[in-house]
Design a protein around this motif. Structure first.
Motif, PDB file in Angstrom:
ATOM      1  N   GLY A 181       0.817  -1.215   0.000  1.00  0.00           N
ATOM      2  CA  GLY A 181       0.000   0.000   0.000  1.00  0.00           C
ATOM      3  C   GLY A 181       0.843   1.254   0.000  1.00  0.00           C
ATOM      4  N   HIS A 209      -3.756  -2.006  -1.529  1.00  0.00           N
ATOM      5  CA  HIS A 209      -3.923  -1.860  -0.085  1.00  0.00           C
ATOM      6  C   HIS A 209      -3.829  -0.379   0.282  1.00  0.00           C
ATOM      7  N   ASN A 210      -4.293  -0.063   1.483  1.00  0.00           N
ATOM      8  CA  ASN A 210      -4.454   1.349   1.852  1.00  0.00           C
ATOM      9  C   ASN A 210      -3.553   1.763   3.013  1.00  0.00           C
ATOM     10  N   GLY A 213      -2.807   5.309   2.960  1.00  0.00           N
ATOM     11  CA  GLY A 213      -3.970   6.128   2.638  1.00  0.00           C
ATOM     12  C   GLY A 213      -4.042   6.579   1.193  1.00  0.00           C
ATOM     13  N   GLN A 214      -3.334   5.879   0.303  1.00  0.00           N
ATOM     14  CA  GLN A 214      -3.250   6.304  -1.097  1.00  0.00           C
ATOM     15  C   GLN A 214      -4.076   5.449  -2.064  1.00  0.00           C
ATOM     16  N   ALA A 215      -4.756   4.447  -1.572  1.00  0.00           N
ATOM     17  CA  ALA A 215      -5.401   3.486  -2.477  1.00  0.00           C
ATOM     18  C   ALA A 215      -6.408   4.143  -3.417  1.00  0.00           C
ATOM     19  N   SER A 232     -11.351  -5.338  -4.281  1.00  0.00           N
ATOM     20  CA  SER A 232     -11.537  -4.596  -3.033  1.00  0.00           C
ATOM     21  C   SER A 232     -12.112  -5.535  -1.989  1.00  0.00           C
ATOM     22  N   GLY A 236     -12.777  -3.013   4.392  1.00  0.00           N
ATOM     23  CA  GLY A 236     -11.318  -2.862   4.395  1.00  0.00           C
ATOM     24  C   GLY A 236     -10.600  -4.010   5.076  1.00  0.00           C
ATOM     25  N   VAL A 250      -8.114  -1.931   0.151  1.00  0.00           N
ATOM     26  CA  VAL A 250      -9.004  -0.791   0.049  1.00  0.00           C
ATOM     27  C   VAL A 250     -10.439  -1.288   0.255  1.00  0.00           C
ATOM     28  N   ASP A 254     -15.683   2.252   0.039  1.00  0.00           N
ATOM     29  CA  ASP A 254     -15.007   3.484  -0.362  1.00  0.00           C
ATOM     30  C   ASP A 254     -14.839   3.537  -1.882  1.00  0.00           C
ATOM     31  N   SER A 290     -13.667   1.118   6.889  1.00  0.00           N
ATOM     32  CA  SER A 290     -14.147   1.861   5.725  1.00  0.00           C
ATOM     33  C   SER A 290     -14.657   3.230   6.157  1.00  0.00           C
TER      34      SER A 290
END
Length: 304
Positions: A181, A209-210, A213-215, A232, A236, A250, A254, A290
């Protein structure tokens, strides 16, 4: 390139999302999760994994899960099958599709499945041949496409080479996984640009993956390039046991919110999906990961 008119979502929560949960999840809960997801409109669900229970005990009941499903017409129920033994078990259980997995990083492949990339792909030859004999499509996963916990940055050309090999072996679709991620939109675009020189864009999916926080930003960057298949995980759920610090996939909620906001068709009922995410998080006794799920299922009538 313009945004796609529709996106096919591959829901990986029941397999990739649940497999690393420390507490054993009962078969009935897994079956209900899959039923709720299909009722919400998801049409491609990774339902089980046929791997050694010694390595992934959470997935030991794959056959029971498949047997307990009330299958909905038009829904593909897929499973992960890393070897011939797993494939035969999956075929006996009546799966609609199977998946094999490698990585773009030599170090990650050694840590994950104790062999080189070339050896991992060679192992899949009999699996893919047997699946094709049985009339079952095979999907290929490529991990660490935007970074590796052991090697760091991964060259886009390396991702392209592994993707090409899997595609040429007979995988109808290649899912590109940002396992850590750690990717950014520009890196994601460069990676996709390299891969689609080897594999047609219509046969590529993003599995992000997140962790950083960029997914969603990365997915939007690839949507701009015309990518129309996204993996997805509801609520999450998930993570990677071989990548320290890698948080969950992700969240499907979302992704659906983003897609609907862009006018892209998914066929998913977001309210029903959000309720499912809240439900499974409660079952697992873990916070809902999420942001959209939290917003849609929190009582906003109560003042601060």
């Amino acid at each position: 390139m313009s945004l796609p008119a529709s996106v096919r979502l591959v829901e990986v929560g029941p397999r990739d999302g649940l497999q690393n949960e420390a507490r054993q999840i009962d078969t009935a809960t897994k079956i209900e999760l899959i039923a709720r997801l299909s009722s919400a409109g998801l049409r491609h669900i990774e339902a089980a994994s046929f791997v050694s229970p010694r390595w992934v005990p959470q997935m030991a009941d794959g056959a029971q899960v498949m047997a307990g499903l009330s299958r909905q017409q038009g829904v593909t129920y897929a499973a992960l099958t890393p070897n011939l033994q797993g494939l035969e078990a999956a075929l006996a259980a009546g799966v609609d599709e199977v998946a094999v997995f490698s990585a773009a990083s030599e170090s990650f492949t050694q840590k994950n499945i104790n062999c080189s990339i070339a050896e991992s792909i060679e192992r899949f030859v009999p699996v893919i041949e047997r699946a094709q004999e049985a009339g079952i499509q095979v999907r290929g996963y490529v991990s660490t496409v935007l970074g590796c916990p052991y090697q760091g940055e991964i060259a886009p050309e390396q991702v392209a080479a592994v993707s090409r090999d899997l595609y040429q072996l007979g995988c109808y679709e290649i899912s590109l996984g940002d396992t850590l991620g750690c990717g950014t939109p520009i890196a994601a675009k460069r990676m996709l640009e390299a891969v689609q020189r080897e594999v047609p864009l219509t046969h590529l999916a993003a599995h992000f993956h997140n962790t950083y926080g960029q997914a969603l930003a990365n997915l939007y960057a690839l949507l701009e390039e015309g990518l129309s298949i996204i993996d997805s995980s509801v609520a999450g759920l998930g993570g990677c046991p071989y990548a320290k610090g890698a948080s969950g996939n992700v969240a499907t909620e979302d992704v659906v919110y983003l897609l609907h906001g862009l006018g892209i068709h998914t066929g998913v009922d977001l309210a029903q999906l959000a309720a499912t995410g809240r439900w499974i998080s409660t079952q697992l006794q873990r916070p809902l990961a999420s942001q959209v799920g939290l917003a849609l299922t929190t009582d906003t009538t109560q003042g601060a």
